[in-house]
Motif scaffolding. Structure first.
Motif, PDB file in Angstrom:
ATOM      1  N   ARG A 162       0.835  -1.206   0.000  1.00  0.00           N
ATOM      2  CA  ARG A 162       0.000   0.000   0.000  1.00  0.00           C
ATOM      3  C   ARG A 162       0.869   1.255   0.000  1.00  0.00           C
ATOM      4  O   ARG A 162       1.930   1.287   0.593  1.00  0.00           O
ATOM      5  CB  ARG A 162      -0.899   0.018   1.233  1.00  0.00           C
ATOM      6  N   PHE A 163       0.357   2.283  -0.636  1.00  0.00           N
ATOM      7  CA  PHE A 163       1.025   3.574  -0.588  1.00  0.00           C
ATOM      8  C   PHE A 163       0.821   4.125   0.810  1.00  0.00           C
ATOM      9  O   PHE A 163      -0.284   4.150   1.325  1.00  0.00           O
ATOM     10  CB  PHE A 163       0.420   4.517  -1.628  1.00  0.00           C
ATOM     11  N   TYR A 164       1.889   4.560   1.448  1.00  0.00           N
ATOM     12  CA  TYR A 164       1.778   5.047   2.815  1.00  0.00           C
ATOM     13  C   TYR A 164       1.993   6.551   2.867  1.00  0.00           C
ATOM     14  O   TYR A 164       2.583   7.145   1.964  1.00  0.00           O
ATOM     15  CB  TYR A 164       2.759   4.332   3.742  1.00  0.00           C
ATOM     16  N   SER A 165       1.504   7.143   3.929  1.00  0.00           N
ATOM     17  CA  SER A 165       1.717   8.559   4.177  1.00  0.00           C
ATOM     18  C   SER A 165       2.918   8.683   5.104  1.00  0.00           C
ATOM     19  O   SER A 165       2.955   8.072   6.157  1.00  0.00           O
ATOM     20  CB  SER A 165       0.471   9.170   4.821  1.00  0.00           C
ATOM     21  N   ASP A 166       3.892   9.466   4.694  1.00  0.00           N
ATOM     22  CA  ASP A 166       5.141   9.602   5.444  1.00  0.00           C
ATOM     23  C   ASP A 166       5.091  10.876   6.286  1.00  0.00           C
ATOM     24  O   ASP A 166       5.097  11.979   5.758  1.00  0.00           O
ATOM     25  CB  ASP A 166       6.312   9.646   4.474  1.00  0.00           C
TER      26      ASP A 166
END
Length: 190
Positions: A162-166
């Motif tokens: 999954r694309f994560y929020s950094d």
């Protein structure tokens, strides 16, 4: 067996088959049919998000990240989202596990706050598994949120895809931009 007996047996068999067919039709016509279920709201994963939820998003995190999570939740709430996490939903005298389980059930989507502490936490991993199951079967959004450096092999496989929020070492402006992205993703998925 002569031809006459064969003809009688064949006619008898044909009468039995036709009688059984009409008997079946009579039963089918008398059996009430259930109305079709209303179509569910489509989601990116193909599942259905519950229509009625108490919270827009549930946040799973380690208490070592409490300060950051409180800030994140406050910023999400300022953008109009109803945010739930243990500090908000657990009341004196309540059974923590039951409250958390019910809150996850009553939340439309989930955030998994990732840090070395959260990935080593049994309760966080249990919450992650429930959030993952809801994501897979109900179409709920599961957003990984990276808040500190973590080894890639500590991140569960289904989170890595999954694309994560950094949110690591962000300026206040960039932190707000990332919170905007999270809020928009939750709103779009709801």
């Amino acid at each position: 067996m002569d031809i006459a007996e064969l003809a009688v047996a064949t006619v008898g068999l044909l009468v039995a088959v036709v009688s059984a067919h009409y008997a079946r039709l009579a039963v089918v016509r008398r059996t009430p049919r259930k109305p079709p279920l209303p179509p569910s709201k489509p989601t990116p994963s193909g599942g259905a998000v519950p229509v009625s939820t108490d919270h827009d998003v549930f946040v799973s995190y380690s208490h070592a990240d409490k300060e950051l999570v409180t800030d994140l939740a406050g910023r999400l709430e300022a953008r109009g989202l109803r945010v739930a996490y243990d500090e908000v939903v657990v009341r004196p005298g309540s059974i923590i596990l039951h409250e958390i389980e019910q809150t996850i059930r009553d939340s439309a989507h989930g955030l998994l706050v990732m840090s070395p502490d959260s990935m080593a936490s049994g309760p966080v991993m249990n919450e992650y598994y429930v959030l993952l199951q809801k994501s897979m079967y109900d179409g709920r959004l599961l957003i990984p949120v990276l808040v500190s450096d973590i080894d890639n092999d500590e991140i569960p496989e289904f989170v890595r895809i999954r694309f994560y929020s950094d949110l690591r070492d962000m300026t206040d402006k960039v932190f707000d931009e990332r919170v905007d992205e999270i809020a928009e993703a939750v709103r779009r998925a709801s």
